[in-house]
Design an enzyme around this catalytic site. Structure first.
Site, mmCIF file in Angstrom:
data_model
loop_
_atom_site.group_PDB
_atom_site.id
_atom_site.type_symbol
_atom_site.label_atom_id
_atom_site.label_comp_id
_atom_site.label_asym_id
_atom_site.label_seq_id
_atom_site.Cartn_x
_atom_site.Cartn_y
_atom_site.Cartn_z
ATOM 1 N N HIS A 236 0.790 -1.230 0.000
ATOM 2 C CA HIS A 236 0.000 0.000 0.000
ATOM 3 C C HIS A 236 0.825 1.285 0.000
ATOM 4 O O HIS A 236 0.271 2.365 -0.210
ATOM 5 C CB HIS A 236 -1.007 -0.009 1.155
ATOM 6 C CG HIS A 236 -2.344 0.552 0.772
ATOM 7 N ND1 HIS A 236 -3.481 0.342 1.514
ATOM 8 C CD2 HIS A 236 -2.719 1.347 -0.276
ATOM 9 C CE1 HIS A 236 -4.501 0.978 0.929
ATOM 10 N NE2 HIS A 236 -4.063 1.592 -0.153
ATOM 11 N N ASP B 171 -10.198 -0.452 3.335
ATOM 12 C CA ASP B 171 -9.029 -0.997 4.030
ATOM 13 C C ASP B 171 -9.434 -1.320 5.468
ATOM 14 O O ASP B 171 -10.311 -0.655 6.039
ATOM 15 C CB ASP B 171 -7.932 0.089 4.023
ATOM 16 C CG ASP B 171 -6.520 -0.424 4.297
ATOM 17 O OD1 ASP B 171 -6.364 -1.399 5.041
ATOM 18 O OD2 ASP B 171 -5.583 0.198 3.773
ATOM 19 N N HIS C 139 -7.266 -0.796 7.658
ATOM 20 C CA HIS C 139 -6.378 0.164 8.336
ATOM 21 C C HIS C 139 -6.480 1.547 7.694
ATOM 22 O O HIS C 139 -6.668 1.647 6.482
ATOM 23 C CB HIS C 139 -4.918 -0.280 8.202
ATOM 24 C CG HIS C 139 -4.652 -1.706 8.531
ATOM 25 N ND1 HIS C 139 -4.761 -2.715 7.592
ATOM 26 C CD2 HIS C 139 -4.288 -2.305 9.688
ATOM 27 C CE1 HIS C 139 -4.464 -3.873 8.160
ATOM 28 N NE2 HIS C 139 -4.177 -3.672 9.439
ATOM 29 N N ASP D 295 -3.934 3.702 7.487
ATOM 30 C CA ASP D 295 -2.632 4.029 6.866
ATOM 31 C C ASP D 295 -2.314 5.512 6.983
ATOM 32 O O ASP D 295 -1.901 6.178 6.030
ATOM 33 C CB ASP D 295 -2.605 3.557 5.397
ATOM 34 C CG ASP D 295 -2.702 2.035 5.304
ATOM 35 O OD1 ASP D 295 -2.489 1.343 6.327
ATOM 36 O OD2 ASP D 295 -3.009 1.531 4.210
ATOM 37 N N HIS E 257 3.881 0.963 4.251
ATOM 38 C CA HIS E 257 2.510 0.759 3.750
ATOM 39 C C HIS E 257 1.501 1.368 4.732
ATOM 40 O O HIS E 257 0.326 1.488 4.390
ATOM 41 C CB HIS E 257 2.197 -0.723 3.480
ATOM 42 C CG HIS E 257 2.102 -1.598 4.689
ATOM 43 N ND1 HIS E 257 1.642 -2.895 4.626
ATOM 44 C CD2 HIS E 257 2.413 -1.378 5.991
ATOM 45 C CE1 HIS E 257 1.661 -3.427 5.843
ATOM 46 N NE2 HIS E 257 2.124 -2.540 6.669
ATOM 47 N N ASP F 26 -7.534 -2.165 -0.633
ATOM 48 C CA ASP F 26 -6.563 -3.013 0.061
ATOM 49 C C ASP F 26 -7.213 -4.392 0.237
ATOM 50 O O ASP F 26 -8.374 -4.483 0.665
ATOM 51 C CB ASP F 26 -6.261 -2.358 1.425
ATOM 52 C CG ASP F 26 -5.170 -3.047 2.235
ATOM 53 O OD1 ASP F 26 -5.108 -4.289 2.242
ATOM 54 O OD2 ASP F 26 -4.402 -2.313 2.896
ATOM 55 N N ASP G 150 -6.951 -6.419 2.486
ATOM 56 C CA ASP G 150 -7.405 -6.709 3.858
ATOM 57 C C ASP G 150 -8.699 -5.981 4.229
ATOM 58 O O ASP G 150 -9.216 -6.159 5.339
ATOM 59 C CB ASP G 150 -6.296 -6.493 4.889
ATOM 60 C CG ASP G 150 -5.892 -5.044 5.066
ATOM 61 O OD1 ASP G 150 -6.748 -4.151 4.979
ATOM 62 O OD2 ASP G 150 -4.687 -4.810 5.320
ATOM 63 N N GLU H 62 -1.751 -4.746 -1.810
ATOM 64 C CA GLU H 62 -1.453 -5.636 -0.680
ATOM 65 C C GLU H 62 -1.660 -7.111 -0.985
ATOM 66 O O GLU H 62 -1.497 -7.950 -0.080
ATOM 67 C CB GLU H 62 -2.233 -5.236 0.593
ATOM 68 C CG GLU H 62 -1.844 -3.867 1.156
ATOM 69 C CD GLU H 62 -0.580 -3.880 2.003
ATOM 70 O OE1 GLU H 62 -0.333 -4.870 2.706
ATOM 71 O OE2 GLU H 62 0.193 -2.903 1.928
HETATM 72 C C1 DIR Z 1 0.053 -0.879 10.456
HETATM 73 C C2 DIR Z 1 -0.214 -0.836 8.988
HETATM 74 N N1 DIR Z 1 -0.888 -0.006 11.106
HETATM 75 C C3 DIR Z 1 1.477 -0.381 10.577
HETATM 76 N N2 DIR Z 1 -0.823 -1.957 8.549
HETATM 77 C C4 DIR Z 1 -1.304 -2.016 7.304
HETATM 78 O O1 DIR Z 1 2.366 -1.169 10.268
HETATM 79 O O2 DIR Z 1 1.670 0.769 10.877
HETATM 80 N N3 DIR Z 1 -1.703 -3.067 6.820
HETATM 81 N N4 DIR Z 1 -1.344 -0.937 6.560
HETATM 82 O O3 DIR Z 1 -2.271 -3.203 5.657
HETATM 83 MN MN MN Z 2 -4.737 -2.744 5.376
HETATM 84 MN MN MN Z 3 -3.609 -0.423 3.546
#
Ligand code: DIR
Ligand code: MN
Ligand code: MN
Ligand code: MN
Length: 306
Positions: free
Chosen positions: A96, A123, A125, A127, A140, A226, A228, A271
């Site tokens: 991502h 998503d 998340h 991000d 990402h 995404d 996920d 992703e």
């Molecule tokens: C997670 C991000 N919050 C981190 N995870 C993600 O690594 O900061 N997964 N974007 O798709």
């Molecule tokens: Mn995600």
């Molecule tokens: Mn993402």
């Protein structure tokens, strides 16, 4: 209508290897022919390969892959800006972090056209980490912060031509939010619908309300999907599964409504990790979702106007 497929085998945004195989998996899943079967002109431009750039070390020691992400961001912004003038670019990710490039590039184009850019972020998340707040160091997790002009990216990622207004961003499907991101979501003015909101209101209603705003503003819409976002049971090919995601029907409904709106100018498919997939089923599902977004439907029916 013309679709332009652009492979973005970006891997630097996470330490979990495999996302760089994503573009190949979409091609093996038949994305090009699926879109051509809808009567679209499909042009596959192969994979981008950015020129290396040099970036100073960042004080946050957790950060991984910053020079690579900076290089991809510059290359993808140029590619997105140019391709959006010729058709609907579909970016085959890649992790991502690639959306730092695609969103900023489309935003630059929208600003030149004098139209506001809106972003739909599907998503688990948000991000929304900055380089200073990320604890995983996985970039990402930062593209929306970068694209909306959050502080701390100057000198590390390419200068932003046109930050996206947070009020023009809608996030749907959230169910994993880190503390620093929660604070930003509380204050920034982004429209956020977590899984509970989908359960309570239905994804169609939430999405249509956002699209009404895009249409009323005369905006362009970029969609970032995404893997996920989806329930892991139907989409196992991703490194960051979170239980309780969008169902098959919710995801297809969202895509069909997006198609009906006629507002989508560009799309990220991100992703996908083919190494974690089960015989291509996640690649195939993402391909079917992209086809729904581009107009595949079961029946012809009168479309709601936006
Ligand atoms: C997670 C991000 N919050 C981190 N995870 C993600 O690594 O900061 N997964 N974007 O798709
Ligand atoms: Mn995600
Ligand atoms: Mn993402
Ligand atoms: Mn506005």
């Amino acid at each position: 209508r013309r679709c332009i497929l652009i492979g973005a085998p970006v891997q630097a945004g996470t330490r979990r290897l495999g996302c760089d195989m994503g573009p190949s998996a979409y091609r093996a899943a038949g994305l090009g022919p699926a879109l051509a079967g809808l009567g679209l002109i499909v042009e596959d431009r192969g994979n981008l390969a950015p020129e290396p750039v040099s970036v100073p070390p960042h004080p946050n020691p957790a950060i991984h892959g910053l020079p690579e992400v900076a290089a991809w961001t510059a290359a993808l912004a140029d590619a997105a800006d140019a391709a959006a003038g010729e058709g609907v670019p579909i970016f085959l990710g890649g992790d991502h972090s690639l959306s730092a490039g695609t969103v900023s590039g489309i935003a630059r184009r929208a600003a030149r056209e004098g139209r506001p850019l809106f972003v739909l972020w599907l998503d688990a998340h948000p991000d929304l980490h900055t380089l200073d707040t990320t604890t995983s160091g996985h970039l990402h997790g930062v593209p929306m912060a970068y694209a909306t002009g959050a502080p701390g990216f100057v000198g590390y990622l390419p200068p932003l031509a046109a930050p996206v207004a947070p009020e023009h961003v809608c996030m749907i499907g959230l169910r994993s939010v880190d503390p620093a991101e929660r604070a930003i979501l509380r204050d920034a003015g982004i429209r956020v619908h977590d899984m509970r909101a989908i359960d309570e209101s239905g994804i169609g209603l939430l999405l249509a309300a956002f699209l009404d705003g895009v249409a009323a503003a005369g905006g362009l819409l970029h969609v970032s999907l995404d893997v996920d976002f989806l329930e892991p049971g139907i989409a196992p090919g991703v490194g960051t599964t979170v239980p309780g995601g969008a169902t098959f029907r919710e995801a297809h409904l969202a895509m069909e409504i997006l198609h009906d709106s006629g507002l989508v100018r560009s799309l990220d498919l991100v992703e996908l990790n083919p190494f974690l997939d089960e015989r291509g089923r996640t690649a195939l599902l993402m391909t079917d979702l992209a086809a729904s977004l581009m107009g595949r439907r079961v029946l012809d029916r009168p479309t709601r106007s936006f």
